[in-house]
Motif scaffolding. Structure first.
Motif, PDB file in Angstrom:
ATOM      1  N   PHE A 107      -7.074   0.346  -5.349  1.00 52.64           N
ATOM      2  CA  PHE A 107      -6.530   1.395  -4.588  1.00 52.64           C
ATOM      3  C   PHE A 107      -4.857   0.259  -4.940  1.00 52.64           C
ATOM      4  O   PHE A 107      -5.168  -0.384  -3.991  1.00 52.64           O
ATOM      5  N   SER A 108      -3.841   1.075  -4.970  1.00 54.55           N
ATOM      6  CA  SER A 108      -2.436   0.819  -4.639  1.00 54.55           C
ATOM      7  C   SER A 108      -1.336   1.743  -4.299  1.00 54.55           C
ATOM      8  O   SER A 108      -1.421   2.560  -4.344  1.00 54.55           O
ATOM      9  N   ALA A 109      -0.332   1.010  -3.239  1.00 53.95           N
ATOM     10  CA  ALA A 109       0.963   2.595  -2.633  1.00 53.95           C
ATOM     11  C   ALA A 109       1.793   1.185  -3.108  1.00 53.95           C
ATOM     12  O   ALA A 109       2.046   0.716  -2.666  1.00 53.95           O
ATOM     13  N   GLU A 110       2.795   2.144  -3.000  1.00 52.80           N
ATOM     14  CA  GLU A 110       4.499   1.705  -3.067  1.00 52.80           C
ATOM     15  C   GLU A 110       5.140   3.267  -2.446  1.00 52.80           C
ATOM     16  O   GLU A 110       4.614   4.040  -2.662  1.00 52.80           O
ATOM     17  N   ARG A 111       6.263   1.730  -1.956  1.00 48.50           N
ATOM     18  CA  ARG A 111       7.216   3.048  -1.115  1.00 48.50           C
ATOM     19  C   ARG A 111       8.868   3.450  -0.861  1.00 48.50           C
ATOM     20  O   ARG A 111       9.206   1.977  -0.826  1.00 48.50           O
ATOM     21  N   THR A 112       9.608   3.389  -2.625  1.00 45.35           N
ATOM     22  CA  THR A 112      10.721   3.413  -3.077  1.00 45.35           C
ATOM     23  C   THR A 112      11.945   3.566  -2.464  1.00 45.35           C
ATOM     24  O   THR A 112      11.723   4.955  -1.803  1.00 45.35           O
TER      25      THR A 112
END
Lengths: 113, 119
Positions: free
Chosen positions: B65-70
């Motif tokens: 699981f990973s997440a990013e917020r651009t």
């Protein structure tokens, strides 16, 4: 670890009755509590909140009661309507500069006409 | 936008495939959260973004699981090599998250969720 839990998984009431949904919390450092309502297929919606320096807060047809002595929270819904049928979650927050909420498992409220 | 928008609303995938879930928070909300809701369960915290600070990843269940917020706005949650136990509704929420402000400003507004089914 610390957790938030509910006493009753399902509550069935008749239209027009008052409903009471209960929640127990275990983190004594929690200072902010929220009730959310989640209808089928939707995300949770904010109902009402209360800070730990209060023991009661009223909204439109809803009242939240907080008993810090026994770490208990309740949501009272007056004159329950079929549209109130949903899952209700309590959530706690230990602010400490943080806003991550810890949610309980939820109570299903079923309102019969 | 007027609310938190999530896409896709439904995703069916095969075990082992990667999936991406998207969240558009409310404009101006600096805080963004991902939660997971399994059938009949409460909401499980996954990850939290606040402005330009390092995200709190303490709730991510595994390194798949990973997440990013651009750009401090849109967020993507990625699940690699999906497993059947990943099946759940993934909820995104945003808030103003004003430090030191009392109740109200830090209320989370949730999207409708992305229902993930892993076959």
């Amino acid at each position: 670890g610390e957790s938030v839990g509910l006493h009753l998984p399902t509550l069935s009431v008749q239209e027009g009755d008052n409903s009471i949904i209960n929640c127990a919390y275990s983190n004594s450092a929690s200072d902010y509590f929220i009730w959310y309502k989640q209808e089928s297929g939707k995300g949770p919606q904010f109902i009402i909140d209360i800070r730990s320096n209060m023991d009661k807060r009223q909204g439109q047809r809803v009242t939240v009661l907080l008993n810090k002595t026994v770490k208990h929270l309740s949501l009272q819904i007056a004159a329950t309507q079929p549209g109130d049928s949903a899952v209700y979650f309590c959530a706690e927050n230990n602010s400490s500069g943080y806003s991550t909420l810890t949610f309980g498992k939820g109570t299903m409220l079923l309102v019969s006409p | 936008g007027a609310g938190v928008s999530q896409s896709p609303s439904n995703k069916v995938t095969e075990k082992g495939k990667d999936v991406e879930l998207r969240c558009d928070p409310i404009s101006g909300h600096t805080a963004l959260y991902w939660y997971r809701q399994s059938l009949g369960q409460g909401l499980e915290f996954l990850i939290y973004f606040q402005g330009n600070s390092a995200p709190d990843k303490s709730g991510l269940p595994s390194d798949r699981f990973s997440a990013e917020r651009t750009g401090g706005s849109v967020s993507t949650l990625t699940i690699q090599r999906t497993q059947q136990e990943d099946s759940a509704v993934y909820l995104c929420a945003s808030s103003l998250n004003l430090a030191g402000v009392t109740s109200g400003a830090n209320v989370l507004t949730f999207g409708a969720g992305s229902r993930l089914t892993v076959l």
